[in-house]
Design a protein around this motif. Structure first.
Motif, PDB file in Angstrom:
ATOM      1  N   ALA A   1       6.255   4.723 -21.685  1.00  0.00           N
ATOM      2  CA  ALA A   1       5.552   3.519 -22.476  1.00  0.00           C
ATOM      3  C   ALA A   1       6.137   2.293 -21.388  1.00  0.00           C
ATOM      4  CB  ALA A   1       6.954   3.223 -22.932  1.00  0.00           C
ATOM      5  N   GLU A   2       7.317   2.554 -20.055  1.00  0.00           N
ATOM      6  CA  GLU A   2       6.860   1.366 -19.432  1.00  0.00           C
ATOM      7  C   GLU A   2       6.394   1.961 -17.733  1.00  0.00           C
ATOM      8  OE1 GLU A   2      11.157   2.171 -18.086  1.00  0.00           O
ATOM      9  OE2 GLU A   2      11.832   0.343 -19.483  1.00  0.00           O
ATOM     10  N   GLY A   3       5.298   2.893 -17.820  1.00  0.00           N
ATOM     11  CA  GLY A   3       4.113   2.833 -16.660  1.00  0.00           C
ATOM     12  C   GLY A   3       4.666   4.077 -15.875  1.00  0.00           C
ATOM     13  N   ALA A   4       6.009   4.243 -15.556  1.00  0.00           N
ATOM     14  CA  ALA A   4       6.380   5.277 -15.314  1.00  0.00           C
ATOM     15  C   ALA A   4       5.155   6.827 -14.724  1.00  0.00           C
ATOM     16  CB  ALA A   4       7.342   5.531 -15.091  1.00  0.00           C
ATOM     17  N   LEU A   5       5.290   7.677 -14.142  1.00  0.00           N
ATOM     18  CA  LEU A   5       4.908   8.667 -13.922  1.00  0.00           C
ATOM     19  C   LEU A   5       6.185   9.821 -13.951  1.00  0.00           C
ATOM     20  CD1 LEU A   5       2.498   8.244 -10.877  1.00  0.00           C
ATOM     21  CD2 LEU A   5       1.113   8.088 -13.139  1.00  0.00           C
ATOM     22  N   ALA A   6       5.012  11.213 -14.935  1.00  0.00           N
ATOM     23  CA  ALA A   6       6.229  12.367 -15.344  1.00  0.00           C
ATOM     24  C   ALA A   6       6.914  13.149 -13.987  1.00  0.00           C
ATOM     25  CB  ALA A   6       5.844  13.149 -16.483  1.00  0.00           C
TER      26      ALA A   6
ATOM     27  N   ASP B   1      -2.800  11.899   3.779  1.00  0.00           N
ATOM     28  CA  ASP B   1      -3.723  10.896   4.370  1.00  0.00           C
ATOM     29  C   ASP B   1      -2.898   9.311   3.788  1.00  0.00           C
ATOM     30  OD1 ASP B   1      -6.184  12.572   4.816  1.00  0.00           O
ATOM     31  OD2 ASP B   1      -6.085  12.205   1.878  1.00  0.00           O
ATOM     32  N   ALA B   2      -1.576   9.234   4.046  1.00  0.00           N
ATOM     33  CA  ALA B   2      -0.795   7.771   4.117  1.00  0.00           C
ATOM     34  C   ALA B   2      -2.016   6.804   5.223  1.00  0.00           C
ATOM     35  CB  ALA B   2       0.528   8.149   4.825  1.00  0.00           C
ATOM     36  N   PRO B   3      -2.165   7.183   5.635  1.00  0.00           N
ATOM     37  CA  PRO B   3      -2.837   5.944   6.801  1.00  0.00           C
ATOM     38  C   PRO B   3      -3.697   5.336   6.462  1.00  0.00           C
ATOM     39  CG  PRO B   3      -2.377   7.361   8.405  1.00  0.00           C
ATOM     40  CD  PRO B   3      -2.127   8.074   6.807  1.00  0.00           C
ATOM     41  N   GLN B   4      -4.359   5.696   5.228  1.00  0.00           N
ATOM     42  CA  GLN B   4      -5.185   4.722   4.324  1.00  0.00           C
ATOM     43  C   GLN B   4      -4.761   4.270   3.251  1.00  0.00           C
ATOM     44  OE1 GLN B   4      -7.887   5.473   6.066  1.00  0.00           O
ATOM     45  NE2 GLN B   4      -6.555   6.755   7.540  1.00  0.00           N
ATOM     46  N   LEU B   5      -4.009   4.333   2.981  1.00  0.00           N
ATOM     47  CA  LEU B   5      -3.308   3.486   1.847  1.00  0.00           C
ATOM     48  C   LEU B   5      -3.291   2.213   1.693  1.00  0.00           C
ATOM     49  CD1 LEU B   5      -0.023   5.131   0.541  1.00  0.00           C
ATOM     50  CD2 LEU B   5      -1.908   4.882  -0.670  1.00  0.00           C
ATOM     51  N   ASP B   6      -3.925   1.367   1.258  1.00  0.00           N
ATOM     52  CA  ASP B   6      -4.016  -0.160   1.470  1.00  0.00           C
ATOM     53  C   ASP B   6      -2.563  -0.828   1.034  1.00  0.00           C
ATOM     54  OD1 ASP B   6      -4.266  -1.228  -1.075  1.00  0.00           O
ATOM     55  OD2 ASP B   6      -6.358  -0.607  -0.837  1.00  0.00           O
ATOM     56  N   VAL B   7      -2.285  -2.095   0.909  1.00  0.00           N
ATOM     57  CA  VAL B   7      -0.489  -2.246   0.451  1.00  0.00           C
ATOM     58  C   VAL B   7      -0.742  -2.387  -0.980  1.00  0.00           C
ATOM     59  CG1 VAL B   7      -1.405  -5.039   0.770  1.00  0.00           C
ATOM     60  CG2 VAL B   7       0.991  -4.050   0.657  1.00  0.00           C
ATOM     61  N   GLU B   8      -1.513  -2.935  -1.811  1.00  0.00           N
ATOM     62  CA  GLU B   8      -1.923  -3.015  -3.184  1.00  0.00           C
ATOM     63  C   GLU B   8      -1.720  -1.014  -3.678  1.00  0.00           C
ATOM     64  OE1 GLU B   8      -3.898  -6.565  -5.050  1.00  0.00           O
ATOM     65  OE2 GLU B   8      -5.233  -5.422  -3.364  1.00  0.00           O
ATOM     66  N   ALA B   9      -2.538  -0.675  -3.023  1.00  0.00           N
ATOM     67  CA  ALA B   9      -2.397   0.992  -3.765  1.00  0.00           C
ATOM     68  C   ALA B   9      -1.293   1.174  -3.353  1.00  0.00           C
ATOM     69  CB  ALA B   9      -3.734   2.057  -3.263  1.00  0.00           C
ATOM     70  N   ALA B  10      -0.469   1.239  -2.729  1.00  0.00           N
ATOM     71  CA  ALA B  10       0.901   1.544  -2.199  1.00  0.00           C
ATOM     72  C   ALA B  10       1.478   1.065  -2.994  1.00  0.00           C
ATOM     73  CB  ALA B  10       0.991   1.061  -0.983  1.00  0.00           C
ATOM     74  N   ALA B  11       1.980   0.251  -3.637  1.00  0.00           N
ATOM     75  CA  ALA B  11       3.042  -0.274  -4.218  1.00  0.00           C
ATOM     76  C   ALA B  11       2.316  -0.005  -5.526  1.00  0.00           C
ATOM     77  CB  ALA B  11       2.640  -2.021  -4.177  1.00  0.00           C
ATOM     78  N   MET B  12       1.560   0.559  -6.313  1.00  0.00           N
ATOM     79  CA  MET B  12       0.800   0.534  -7.385  1.00  0.00           C
ATOM     80  C   MET B  12       1.815   2.296  -7.621  1.00  0.00           C
ATOM     81  SD  MET B  12      -2.750  -0.379  -9.076  1.00  0.00           S
ATOM     82  CE  MET B  12      -3.616  -0.580  -7.467  1.00  0.00           C
ATOM     83  N   LEU B  13       1.683   2.823  -6.268  1.00  0.00           N
ATOM     84  CA  LEU B  13       2.043   4.500  -6.912  1.00  0.00           C
ATOM     85  C   LEU B  13       3.528   4.252  -6.828  1.00  0.00           C
ATOM     86  CD1 LEU B  13      -0.343   5.933  -4.045  1.00  0.00           C
ATOM     87  CD2 LEU B  13      -0.254   7.202  -6.568  1.00  0.00           C
ATOM     88  N   ALA B  14       4.407   3.809  -5.233  1.00  0.00           N
ATOM     89  CA  ALA B  14       5.569   3.428  -5.797  1.00  0.00           C
ATOM     90  C   ALA B  14       6.018   2.553  -6.810  1.00  0.00           C
ATOM     91  CB  ALA B  14       6.467   2.470  -4.480  1.00  0.00           C
ATOM     92  N   GLU B  15       5.705   1.642  -7.063  1.00  0.00           N
ATOM     93  CA  GLU B  15       6.077   1.623  -8.741  1.00  0.00           C
ATOM     94  C   GLU B  15       6.539   1.768  -9.442  1.00  0.00           C
ATOM     95  OE1 GLU B  15       6.839  -2.397 -10.128  1.00  0.00           O
ATOM     96  OE2 GLU B  15       7.647  -2.591  -8.422  1.00  0.00           O
ATOM     97  N   SER B  16       5.375   3.025  -9.718  1.00  0.00           N
ATOM     98  CA  SER B  16       4.811   3.803 -10.847  1.00  0.00           C
ATOM     99  C   SER B  16       5.866   5.100 -10.687  1.00  0.00           C
ATOM    100  CB  SER B  16       3.344   4.529 -11.294  1.00  0.00           C
ATOM    101  OG  SER B  16       2.716   3.623 -11.245  1.00  0.00           O
ATOM    102  N   LEU B  17       6.719   5.057  -9.635  1.00  0.00           N
ATOM    103  CA  LEU B  17       7.829   5.797  -9.633  1.00  0.00           C
ATOM    104  C   LEU B  17       8.827   5.822 -10.331  1.00  0.00           C
ATOM    105  CD1 LEU B  17       6.826   7.410  -6.725  1.00  0.00           C
ATOM    106  CD2 LEU B  17       6.079   8.259  -8.536  1.00  0.00           C
ATOM    107  N   PRO B  18       9.203   6.912 -11.230  1.00  0.00           N
ATOM    108  CA  PRO B  18      10.619   6.391 -12.082  1.00  0.00           C
ATOM    109  C   PRO B  18      11.790   6.633 -11.264  1.00  0.00           C
ATOM    110  CG  PRO B  18      10.572   8.688 -12.509  1.00  0.00           C
ATOM    111  CD  PRO B  18       9.409   8.312 -11.759  1.00  0.00           C
ATOM    112  N   ASP B  19      13.005   6.394 -11.658  1.00  0.00           N
ATOM    113  CA  ASP B  19      14.114   6.509 -11.008  1.00  0.00           C
ATOM    114  C   ASP B  19      14.661   7.772  -9.764  1.00  0.00           C
ATOM    115  OD1 ASP B  19      14.437   3.857 -10.886  1.00  0.00           O
ATOM    116  OD2 ASP B  19      16.465   3.601 -11.742  1.00  0.00           O
ATOM    117  N   GLY B  20      15.011   8.334  -9.030  1.00  0.00           N
ATOM    118  CA  GLY B  20      14.947   9.587  -8.556  1.00  0.00           C
ATOM    119  C   GLY B  20      14.355  10.587  -8.545  1.00  0.00           C
ATOM    120  N   ALA B  21      12.540  10.222  -8.494  1.00  0.00           N
ATOM    121  CA  ALA B  21      12.121  10.889  -7.687  1.00  0.00           C
ATOM    122  C   ALA B  21      11.946  10.843  -6.064  1.00  0.00           C
ATOM    123  CB  ALA B  21      10.779   9.992  -8.819  1.00  0.00           C
ATOM    124  N   ARG B  22      10.948  11.488  -5.976  1.00  0.00           N
ATOM    125  CA  ARG B  22      10.840  11.798  -3.977  1.00  0.00           C
ATOM    126  C   ARG B  22       9.711  10.851  -4.036  1.00  0.00           C
ATOM    127  NH1 ARG B  22      15.202  13.235  -6.034  1.00  0.00           N
ATOM    128  NH2 ARG B  22      17.315  14.353  -4.509  1.00  0.00           N
TER     129      ARG B  22
END
Length: 775
Positions: A477-482, A490-511
């Motif tokens: 419900a909070e938008g975190a990925l399971a 291909d991490a060099p292709q991540l722009d700042v917006e896509a990277a922010a959305m990926l990181a923000e979507s991970l729950p605490d304790g995820a790697r």
């Protein structure tokens, strides 16, 4: 290289020269006037393929008048602002009009993957913005500044105090704790479609455009960009036309003169404010998330703004831009930590920067999310991670050990090194951990899934698919990925917006594991996330020792360290084809693709990619695609310049380019097959989103590999050659590489000396404040 004399190649900036037929975005890519910002913008990454030919003047035709979009594919969220972005004009002007008219459908149409992705990004940005709004106010800073910098900071504080409406300035608080994710919903909720401007609003805007001599075909885009009351906004401030992608300052000035008459002056506050925002947008197309203040004011002077300082302050006061200061990176200098009293901190020199809120918020959100992930990992390694580590050996085991104990890990290496994160992913899933991997392109996902002996979709997808909900786990419900583990290739292709959305979507304790080859071209969108993270000792970095095999691997590895080595190629894996001029380069390229490579290596034309430095010029993608179509799939091009069987690249969203082929066209639009999936491009979007795809730029090709590659290096590209471009272009070949060489000694010089142009970003500074160095 294969014993051939004097290897030549010319590589790069995805758009070479700014000739009469090149788009503004193409010029930005080549550094020939696409952007006026004197900041050393990355020439390799920005192309606005969508606006192929923007003319100077408000009376330009609809096709000419505007659509420079930042793609990635190479460029940015706008539509094709980077090389990789392939959304561009077709080769036949006006041919798109020959498509059958689209028929109305009943009910709400289903969202395409691209629409779902863009809508999901909007929802995510709104969620991040709400999170920021709940935080405490900004840390006081800037007490030791004087002069223009102090004036600008004072303007920001005036905005914050309510003297004039505007956006808040940067804050640097400690990352907020996040609650553990509850049981996830397996599929995300449907994202509502964004309503198109109604016909009445478009008609009103069309009347204003006609009055000002601007192309009436811009009306739908102007109405969408300016929102409700767009016609009143334009009359009150004609320079707001610059908010539409592809419109140039000269066009906006002409439009303003037609509407305002004698009241139109170069020192108009509205003009200075609009130009400030436009320059910051152009900087983002070039890869910057912010601009040094002197660079911005210098660019405003070049645009005939009499008082650039006043123009910047006006933009800040209205909330159109933000200003902030960062400590300069000097040996021994310690940044001021969040919450630390500035008076007690060591005095360090600072730089004053200006930027758009969109990218500033994304960069700050990314730093916060990464700090949260790093700080939320349990001190004791959980049993499933111990099981995963025990199941691996050598390099994969080293990677797994670091991932077990850290929330963020960086992994570097070439194509063969992908086996290590693949082994990690497989071991994590076998241990019962929720693990998923994403790549930049569908082809990359296919190749990575092959390491797991399974088809893409189950454990591997694309960044776009994960963000849109088309693939991967559901969200809570909070938008975190399971997820317990997310591996990003291909991490060099991540722009700042896509990277922010990926990181923000991970729950605490995820790697989070970011893996990629740091020598390839950077992202099409703004930022240089992977490079900035590698420069900050805030997380473990694991360098793979697995080399890419064979002569091609040896050649590309040498280029990566600045050496153009002579490589033994007994199987003709590398062939150099010297040419004297662009005309001969085009002729030899067609001969190689259609005859020589299929006959000598058994690789059919549809499995051979042609890579050239840019879209324009005598040997650019437009010229090469024209002759390759005539040879390989001739036809009248009556479907918007396309025929069934044509190879194309589809740019469904900024920063994305997907190769495919044309299937047919009907009342719905142009039917494509991209990455094995059917795609329908509406008639009105064909011109901006589909380009012929026999020949690509390096940014369009990054993230993919083909059995054979023909790299075309015409002599007029020598000045834009860079090591990252050559490395990327040569590295797209799996079995055979032909280099159509016409740049004399520019190739070895570029490989040895021409590194990536710097980008202005804040991520390193933000991370140094929030994350202690890894011991």
């Amino acid at each position: 290289m294969g014993g051939e004399p004097d290897g030549r190649t010319a590589g790069a900036a995805e758009d070479v020269r700014d000739d009469a037929g090149a788009s503004a975005a193409e010029g930005a890519e080549a550094g020939d006037g696409g952007t006026e910002v004197p900041v050393g913008g990355e020439p390799d990454g920005r192309t606005a393929g969508a606006a192929e030919d923007v003319r100077d003047g408000p009376g330009a035709s609809a096709a000419e008048g505007a659509e420079a979009v930042r793609e990635t594919g190479d460029g940015g969220a706008g539509v094709d602002a980077g090389d990789a972005a392939s959304g561009g004009r077709t080769d036949s002007d006006g041919a798109a009009a020959q498509l059958p008219p689209a028929e109305a459908t009943e009910g709400t149409p289903a969202l395409s993957e691209a629409e779902a992705e863009l809508a999901a990004q909007r929802v995510e940005r709104e969620r991040i913005a709400r999170r920021k709004a709940e935080r405490q106010g900004p840390v006081e800073s800037g007490g030791k500044l004087s002069g223009r910098a102090a004036d600008l900071l004072a303007a920001v504080r005036a905005v914050e105090s309510g003297e004039k409406g505007g956006a808040p300035a940067f804050v640097e608080p400690a990352p907020a704790p996040r609650r553990p994710a509850p049981e996830p919903v397996r599929r995300p909720e449907p994202v509502p479609a964004v309503a198109a401007p109604d016909a009445e609003a478009v008609g009103a805007v069309r009347a204003v455009l006609a009055e000002g001599g601007a192309p009436e075909a811009l009306a739908p885009r102007v109405a969408a960009a300016l929102g409700d009351g767009a016609e009143d906004t334009l009359r009150a401030d004609p320079w707001q036309l610059l908010r539409v992608a592809g419109v140039r300052p000269e066009q906006a000035d002409g439009f303003a003169r037609a509407l305002l008459g004698a009241e139109c002056r170069p020192d108009d506050e509205r003009r200075g404010r609009a130009l400030t925002v436009w320059l910051l947008e152009q900087a983002a197309v070039a890869g910057h998330t912010a601009l040094d203040l002197p660079a911005l004011t210098e660019a405003l002077v070049k645009r005939a703004v009499p008082d650039p300082d006043e123009a910047v302050q006006s933009a800040l006061a209205e909330g159109d831009a933000l200003v902030f200061q960062d400590a300069l990176e000097e040996p021994g200098a310690q940044p001021v930590a969040a919450g630390e009293d500035a008076e007690d901190a060591q005095e360090v020199p600072v730089r004053v920067l200006a930027g758009l809120e969109r990218y500033a918020l994304a960069e700050e959100s990314l730093a916060d999310a990464l700090a949260r992930l790093v700080n939320s990992v349990p001190k004791e390694t959980e049993e499933p991670w111990e099981t995963a580590v025990a199941a691996l050996s050598r390099g994969a085991a080293d990677l797994a050990r670091q991932v077990a104990g850290h929330g963020l890990v960086l992994h570097t290496g070439g194509e063969a090194a992908r086996a290590e994160p693949a082994a990690l992913l497989g071991a994590a899933r076998a241990a019962g951990l929720r693990a998923f991997a994403v790549c930049h392109t569908p082809d990359g996902a296919r190749r990575f899934a092959a390491h797991l002996d399974e088809e893409p979709g189950g454990a591997v997808g694309t960044v776009a698919g994960l963000l849109s909900g088309a693939s991967g786990p559901g969200r809570d419900a909070e938008g975190a990925l399971a997820l317990d583990l997310l591996v990003v290739l291909d991490a060099p292709q991540l722009d700042v917006e896509a990277a922010a959305m990926l990181a923000e979507s991970l729950p605490d304790g995820a790697r989070l594991v970011l893996s990629g080859d740091p020598a390839v071209l950077w992202s099409a969108g703004p930022g240089r996330v992977f490079a900035d993270l590698l420069a900050v000792p805030a997380c473990p970095q694991v360098a793979s020792r697995v080399p890419d095999p064979g002569p091609l691997g040896e050649l590309v590895s040498g280029i990566g360290v600045g050496e153009l080595v002579q490589v033994e190629a007994p199987g003709k894996e590398i062939v150099i084809v010297p040419v004297r001029d662009p005309g001969e380069a085009v002729h030899r390229t067609v001969q190689l693709v259609a005859d020589s490579v299929p006959r000598a290596f058994g690789v059919p034309p549809e499995e051979t990619v042609v890579i050239t430095p840019g879209h324009g010029g005598a040997a650019g993608t437009r010229a090469l695609n024209t002759v390759l179509k005539e040879r390989l799939n001739p036809g009248p091009g009556r479907f918007g310049g396309f025929d069934p069987g044509d190879r194309i690249v589809h740019s469904p969203a900024p920063g994305r380019t997907v190769p495919g082929r044309v299937v047919r066209a009907d009342a719905e639009g142009l039917h494509l097959e991209c990455a094995g999936a059917p795609v329908v491009v509406p008639r009105e979007l064909v011109e901006s989103r589909v380009r012929h795809g026999w020949a690509l730029t390096a940014h369009q090709a990054v993230g993919g590999r083909w059995p054979a590659a023909v790299v075309v290096l015409p002599g007029d590209a020598a000045d834009v050659l860079t090591r990252p471009w050559v490395y990327t272009a040569f590295g797209r070949a799996e079995r055979h590489l032909s280099v159509v060489h016409g740049v004399e000694q520019a190739l070895p010089k570029a490989v040895a000396e021409s590194v990536a142009k710097p980008r202005t970003t804040r991520l390193r500074t933000l991370l140094r404040v929030q994350l202690p160095p890894v011991g």
